[in-house]
Design a protein around this motif. Structure first.
Motif, PDB file in Angstrom:
ATOM      1  N   ARG A  56       0.809  -1.216   0.000  1.00  0.00           N
ATOM      2  CA  ARG A  56       0.000   0.000   0.000  1.00  0.00           C
ATOM      3  C   ARG A  56       0.846   1.272   0.000  1.00  0.00           C
ATOM      4  NH1 ARG A  56      -2.714  -3.041   3.866  1.00  0.00           N
ATOM      5  NH2 ARG A  56      -1.715  -1.888   5.580  1.00  0.00           N
ATOM      6  N   VAL A  57       1.752   1.369   0.970  1.00  0.00           N
ATOM      7  CA  VAL A  57       2.433   2.646   1.192  1.00  0.00           C
ATOM      8  C   VAL A  57       3.388   2.989   0.062  1.00  0.00           C
ATOM      9  CG1 VAL A  57       3.967   3.910   2.751  1.00  0.00           C
ATOM     10  CG2 VAL A  57       2.174   2.421   3.680  1.00  0.00           C
ATOM     11  N   LEU A  58       4.241   2.039  -0.338  1.00  0.00           N
ATOM     12  CA  LEU A  58       5.210   2.325  -1.391  1.00  0.00           C
ATOM     13  C   LEU A  58       4.536   2.605  -2.735  1.00  0.00           C
ATOM     14  CD1 LEU A  58       8.132   2.631  -2.245  1.00  0.00           C
ATOM     15  CD2 LEU A  58       8.268   0.134  -2.537  1.00  0.00           C
ATOM     16  N   PRO A  59       3.555   1.785  -3.168  1.00  0.00           N
ATOM     17  CA  PRO A  59       2.870   2.128  -4.430  1.00  0.00           C
ATOM     18  C   PRO A  59       2.214   3.497  -4.400  1.00  0.00           C
ATOM     19  CG  PRO A  59       2.410  -0.145  -3.822  1.00  0.00           C
ATOM     20  CD  PRO A  59       3.109   0.474  -2.656  1.00  0.00           C
ATOM     21  N   ALA A  60       1.615   3.856  -3.245  1.00  0.00           N
ATOM     22  CA  ALA A  60       0.978   5.174  -3.141  1.00  0.00           C
ATOM     23  C   ALA A  60       2.021   6.282  -3.198  1.00  0.00           C
ATOM     24  CB  ALA A  60       0.173   5.263  -1.839  1.00  0.00           C
ATOM     25  N   PRO A  69      11.224   6.587  -2.269  1.00  0.00           N
ATOM     26  CA  PRO A  69      11.576   7.395  -1.101  1.00  0.00           C
ATOM     27  C   PRO A  69      13.087   7.611  -1.039  1.00  0.00           C
ATOM     28  CG  PRO A  69      10.034   5.671  -0.494  1.00  0.00           C
ATOM     29  CD  PRO A  69      10.472   5.375  -1.897  1.00  0.00           C
ATOM     30  N   LYS A  70      13.499   8.806  -0.660  1.00  0.00           N
ATOM     31  CA  LYS A  70      14.931   9.110  -0.654  1.00  0.00           C
ATOM     32  C   LYS A  70      15.616   8.811   0.676  1.00  0.00           C
ATOM     33  CE  LYS A  70      14.277  14.010   0.544  1.00  0.00           C
ATOM     34  NZ  LYS A  70      14.489  15.413   0.092  1.00  0.00           N
ATOM     35  N   ASP A  71      14.832   8.679   1.757  1.00  0.00           N
ATOM     36  CA  ASP A  71      15.446   8.391   3.054  1.00  0.00           C
ATOM     37  C   ASP A  71      14.406   7.781   3.998  1.00  0.00           C
ATOM     38  OD1 ASP A  71      13.890  10.558   4.056  1.00  0.00           O
ATOM     39  OD2 ASP A  71      15.510  11.966   3.686  1.00  0.00           O
ATOM     40  N   ARG A  72      14.851   7.389   5.188  1.00  0.00           N
ATOM     41  CA  ARG A  72      13.979   6.741   6.171  1.00  0.00           C
ATOM     42  C   ARG A  72      12.916   7.691   6.698  1.00  0.00           C
ATOM     43  NH1 ARG A  72      18.844   8.030   8.385  1.00  0.00           N
ATOM     44  NH2 ARG A  72      18.934   8.999  10.466  1.00  0.00           N
ATOM     45  N   PHE A  73      13.184   8.986   6.646  1.00  0.00           N
ATOM     46  CA  PHE A  73      12.220   9.956   7.156  1.00  0.00           C
ATOM     47  C   PHE A  73      11.006  10.063   6.229  1.00  0.00           C
ATOM     48  CE2 PHE A  73      16.466  11.435   8.561  1.00  0.00           C
ATOM     49  CZ  PHE A  73      16.318  11.142   9.902  1.00  0.00           C
ATOM     50  N   GLU A  74      11.222   9.990   4.937  1.00  0.00           N
ATOM     51  CA  GLU A  74      10.082   9.996   4.009  1.00  0.00           C
ATOM     52  C   GLU A  74       9.249   8.730   4.189  1.00  0.00           C
ATOM     53  OE1 GLU A  74      11.203  12.842   0.239  1.00  0.00           O
ATOM     54  OE2 GLU A  74      11.333  10.658  -0.038  1.00  0.00           O
ATOM     55  N   ILE A  75       9.897   7.617   4.443  1.00  0.00           N
ATOM     56  CA  ILE A  75       9.154   6.380   4.693  1.00  0.00           C
ATOM     57  C   ILE A  75       8.346   6.501   5.980  1.00  0.00           C
ATOM     58  CG2 ILE A  75       9.361   3.921   5.201  1.00  0.00           C
ATOM     59  CD1 ILE A  75      11.768   3.817   3.372  1.00  0.00           C
ATOM     60  N   ARG A  76       8.950   7.072   7.015  1.00  0.00           N
ATOM     61  CA  ARG A  76       8.225   7.236   8.291  1.00  0.00           C
ATOM     62  C   ARG A  76       6.993   8.105   8.099  1.00  0.00           C
ATOM     63  NH1 ARG A  76       8.172  10.893  12.610  1.00  0.00           N
ATOM     64  NH2 ARG A  76       9.748  12.179  11.602  1.00  0.00           N
ATOM     65  N   HIS A  77       7.143   9.202   7.378  1.00  0.00           N
ATOM     66  CA  HIS A  77       6.002  10.102   7.151  1.00  0.00           C
ATOM     67  C   HIS A  77       4.872   9.370   6.422  1.00  0.00           C
ATOM     68  CE1 HIS A  77       3.909  13.894   6.508  1.00  0.00           C
ATOM     69  NE2 HIS A  77       3.760  13.558   5.226  1.00  0.00           N
ATOM     70  N   ALA A  78       5.250   8.554   5.435  1.00  0.00           N
ATOM     71  CA  ALA A  78       4.234   7.822   4.673  1.00  0.00           C
ATOM     72  C   ALA A  78       3.618   6.697   5.496  1.00  0.00           C
ATOM     73  CB  ALA A  78       4.855   7.264   3.390  1.00  0.00           C
ATOM     74  N   MET A  79       4.426   5.982   6.240  1.00  0.00           N
ATOM     75  CA  MET A  79       3.932   4.854   7.037  1.00  0.00           C
ATOM     76  C   MET A  79       3.050   5.312   8.184  1.00  0.00           C
ATOM     77  SD  MET A  79       4.758   1.763   6.008  1.00  0.00           S
ATOM     78  CE  MET A  79       4.833   0.681   7.457  1.00  0.00           C
ATOM     79  N   ASN A  80       3.306   6.499   8.701  1.00  0.00           N
ATOM     80  CA  ASN A  80       2.496   6.991   9.817  1.00  0.00           C
ATOM     81  C   ASN A  80       1.051   7.266   9.414  1.00  0.00           C
ATOM     82  OD1 ASN A  80       4.452   6.815  11.762  1.00  0.00           O
ATOM     83  ND2 ASN A  80       5.062   8.963  11.665  1.00  0.00           N
ATOM     84  N   ALA A  81       0.770   7.255   8.133  1.00  0.00           N
ATOM     85  CA  ALA A  81      -0.609   7.421   7.666  1.00  0.00           C
ATOM     86  C   ALA A  81      -1.288   6.079   7.408  1.00  0.00           C
ATOM     87  CB  ALA A  81      -0.628   8.260   6.387  1.00  0.00           C
ATOM     88  N   ASP A  82      -0.521   4.980   7.515  1.00  0.00           N
ATOM     89  CA  ASP A  82      -1.086   3.662   7.234  1.00  0.00           C
ATOM     90  C   ASP A  82      -1.763   3.087   8.478  1.00  0.00           C
ATOM     91  OD1 ASP A  82      -1.092   1.246   5.269  1.00  0.00           O
ATOM     92  OD2 ASP A  82      -0.435   0.415   7.207  1.00  0.00           O
ATOM     93  N   PRO A  83      -2.992   2.582   8.371  1.00  0.00           N
ATOM     94  CA  PRO A  83      -3.716   2.111   9.562  1.00  0.00           C
ATOM     95  C   PRO A  83      -3.045   0.929  10.260  1.00  0.00           C
ATOM     96  CG  PRO A  83      -4.924   1.557   7.542  1.00  0.00           C
ATOM     97  CD  PRO A  83      -3.842   2.514   7.152  1.00  0.00           C
ATOM     98  N   TYR A  84      -2.453   0.016   9.492  1.00  0.00           N
ATOM     99  CA  TYR A  84      -1.804  -1.128  10.159  1.00  0.00           C
ATOM    100  C   TYR A  84      -0.619  -0.662  10.970  1.00  0.00           C
ATOM    101  CZ  TYR A  84       0.253  -5.640  11.180  1.00  0.00           C
ATOM    102  OH  TYR A  84       0.753  -6.734  11.864  1.00  0.00           O
ATOM    103  N   HIS A  85       0.236   0.177  10.384  1.00  0.00           N
ATOM    104  CA  HIS A  85       1.411   0.639  11.128  1.00  0.00           C
ATOM    105  C   HIS A  85       1.000   1.479  12.337  1.00  0.00           C
ATOM    106  CE1 HIS A  85       5.495   1.832  11.997  1.00  0.00           C
ATOM    107  NE2 HIS A  85       5.106   3.105  11.997  1.00  0.00           N
TER     108      HIS A  85
END
Length: 408
Positions: A56-60, A69-85
Motif C-alpha cells: 500500500r504505502v510504497l505504491p501510493a 523514497p529518498k530516506d527513512r524519514f520519508e518512509i516514516r512520514h508515509a507509514m504513519n498514515a497507514d492504519p496497520y502501522h
C-alpha cells in the motif's frame, strides 16, 4: 582452583539477587502478559509492517511523487498514515507504558523495604561513591528515557533506589527473560567475546560507562576477579541499586561511581586497560558523544581495548525500510538521539580522538541467551529482536599497530 570456583558463591545459579523487587500474584500476571504481548507484537505482528509498506504505502508514494523514497524519514512520514502501522505502533508504545507503570507501582508499593535492604549493602562501603555535585546532563534529564517515569535518575523520596529497581524488573520483561534471570546476557556476551578474541588477557582496570545498575559490568568483574572494575553513571538512584545488587551477589571487585563520562579528570591518562559501553552511546547527545570518546582515548592504556556495543549503523548497505523500522524508538520510545547516532560515522569520531585506522575494528556480538527460556536458540540464527539481541561492536586496540612494530 577451577574457573567455576573463582565465581563468588552468591553468584552461583542465582535466580534473584538481594534487592530485586518482590512481585505479587497480580503484578507477576501483568508482567507475564506484557512480556508475551511484547514478543507477539515484535514477532507475529511486526512483519505486517513490511507487507503494508510493499502493498500500500510504497505504491501510493510512487504514484504521488513519481520516485522512490529518498530516506527513512520519508518512509516514516508515509507509514504513519497507514492504519496497520498506526495500530502496531500504538500497541508497541502502550505495551512499554504499561510495563513501566506496572514496574513503578510494584516498586513504590515496597519502596521502604527496598531502600532498607539497599542500605544494608551500601552503608559503610567504599565501593559506592556518590557525588551530589555531579549534575544529570540535560540530554538525560529532558525526557523520560524508555518512557520510564523519572528516567534513570528520578527519586520518589530522597536517597532511594526506585529508578534502578524499576529498570531492573522492567528489562526482564522487555526481553522476556531471554537474557537470563539477572538480565546480564549482554555482559556475558562481553566475557565470551574477549575470551575468544584475546584468550588469557587479564585487564588490570575496566571502565564501564553508563552502567545504570551494572547488568553488563558485573559479569566482567566476575570473569576477572583480580581486575578492578569501575562502573560510572550520573544517576544516583541507579548506582545505589546497582551497588547493592552486586554486593548481595558477593561481587566485591567493582566500584560504582557517580561521574559524567564527558569529563573524568579524577582518573589519570592511561588508567584503564578496557573502556566500554553497552547500548549507551545512543542515549548521549551529538556534542557529548565525541567528548566521551575523547576521554575514552585519554584514559586507555597503550594496547588497551575500547569497545562500544550498539545496534548497526545506518549505512548505504542497509535498506531504507529497515532503517525506518530501527528508527521507531527515536520517535516513539523517548530515545531522541537514537536516529542521529546510528547515522553517525563512529570510526571517524574514533580517528578524531586519536585512534589510528589500524587500531579500529568492528564485530558482531550476540547476547548470551538463557536456553532454559529459549531452548531452540542457535548461534547461527539470524537476528531476532523478539529473542536475542545482536549488537554491532565498534572497537579499537589503542596503538596496537605501533606496539606490534616495536615488538618486531
Amino acid at each position: 582452583m577451577s574457573k567455576r570456583d573463582d565465581i563468588p558463591p552468591a553468584y552461583h545459579n542465582v535466580a534473584q539477587h538481594g534487592v530485586f523487587p518482590v512481585a505479587s500474584h497480580d503484578e507477576r500476571a501483568r508482567f507475564n502478559f506484557l512480556a508475551n504481548l511484547n514478543k507477539h507484537v515484535a514477532m507475529a505482528l511486526g512483519p505486517g509492517n513490511a507487507k503494508a509498506y510493499e502493498r500500500r504505502v510504497l505504491p501510493a508514494f510512487r504514484a504521488e511523487h513519481g520516485r522512490e523514497p529518498k530516506d527513512r524519514f520519508e518512509i516514516r512520514h508515509a507509514m504513519n498514515a497507514d492504519p496497520y502501522h498506526r495500530f502496531w505502533s500504538a500497541l508497541k508504545r502502550n505495551n512499554m507504558e504499561m510495563r513501566q507503570q506496572n514496574g513503578r507501582s510494584m516498586v513504590i508499593r515496597q519502596l521502604g523495604e527496598l531502600n532498607a535492604r539497599a542500605r544494608q549493602w551500601n552503608e559503610g562501603r567504599d565501593t559506592l561513591e556518590l557525588d551530589p555535585g555531579v549534575a544529570v546532563p540535560r540530554y538525560q534529564a529532558a525526557v523520560d528515557i524508555h518512557c520510564m517515569p523519572g528516567s534513570y535518575h528520578g527519586e520518589v523520596v530522597p536517597g532511594d533506589v526506585s529508578a534502578g529497581a524499576n529498570y531492573d524488573c522492567g528489562i526482564f520483561v522487555t526481553t522476556g527473560g531471554g537474557l537470563g534471570a539477572l538480565s546480564d546476557g549482554g555482559g556475558q556476551a562481553l566475557v565470551k567475546w574477549i575470551a575468544r578474541e584475546r584468550p588469557g588477557w587479564v585487564p588490570k582496570r575496566i571502565l564501564d560507562i553508563g552502567t545504570t545498575i551494572g547488568h553488563n559490568a558485573v559479569p566482567l568483574a566476575v570473569a576477572f576477579p583480580d581486575s578492578e572494575v569501575i562502573a560510572i553513571d550520573t544517576a544516583a538512584p541507579s548506582l545505589r541499586y546497582g551497588h547493592a545488587r552486586a554486593q548481595s551477589m558477593g561481587v566485591r571487585n567493582i566500584r560504582f561511581v557517580q561521574a559524567n563520562a564527558e569529563e573524568l579528570g579524577r582518573f589519570p591518562d592511561g588508567h584503564f586497560d578496557w573502556v566500554q559501553t553497552t547500548m549507551f552511546l545512543h542515549e548521549t547527545s551529538g556534542k557529548a558523544l565525541p567528548r566521551i570518546i575523547d576521554e575514552s582515548y585519554r584514559l586507555l592504556s597503550d594496547g588497551g581495548l575500547m569497545f562500544h556495543l550498539e545496534q548497526p549503523a545506518y549505512t548505504d548497505d542497509m535498506p531504507l525500510f529497515e532503517q525506518f523500522m530501527r528508527d521507531w524508538d527515536a520517535f516513539n520510545n523517548n530515545e531522541p538521539f537514537w536516529s542521529a547516532m546510528h547515522a553517525l560515522d563512529l570510526p571517524a569520531v574514533f580517528r578524531r580522538a586519536g585512534f589510528a585506522d589500524a587500531d579500529l575494528f568492528e564485530a558482531k556480538v550476540r547476547a548470551v541467551v538463557d536456553t532454559s527460556v529459549f531452548p531452540s536458540h542457535r548461534e547461527e540464527e539470524v537476528e531476532d529482536f523478539g529473542r536475542a539481541a545482536v549488537w554491532h561492536a565498534y572497537g579499537a586496540w589503542k596503538n596496537s599497530a605501533s606496539l606490534r612494530m616495536a615488538a618486531e
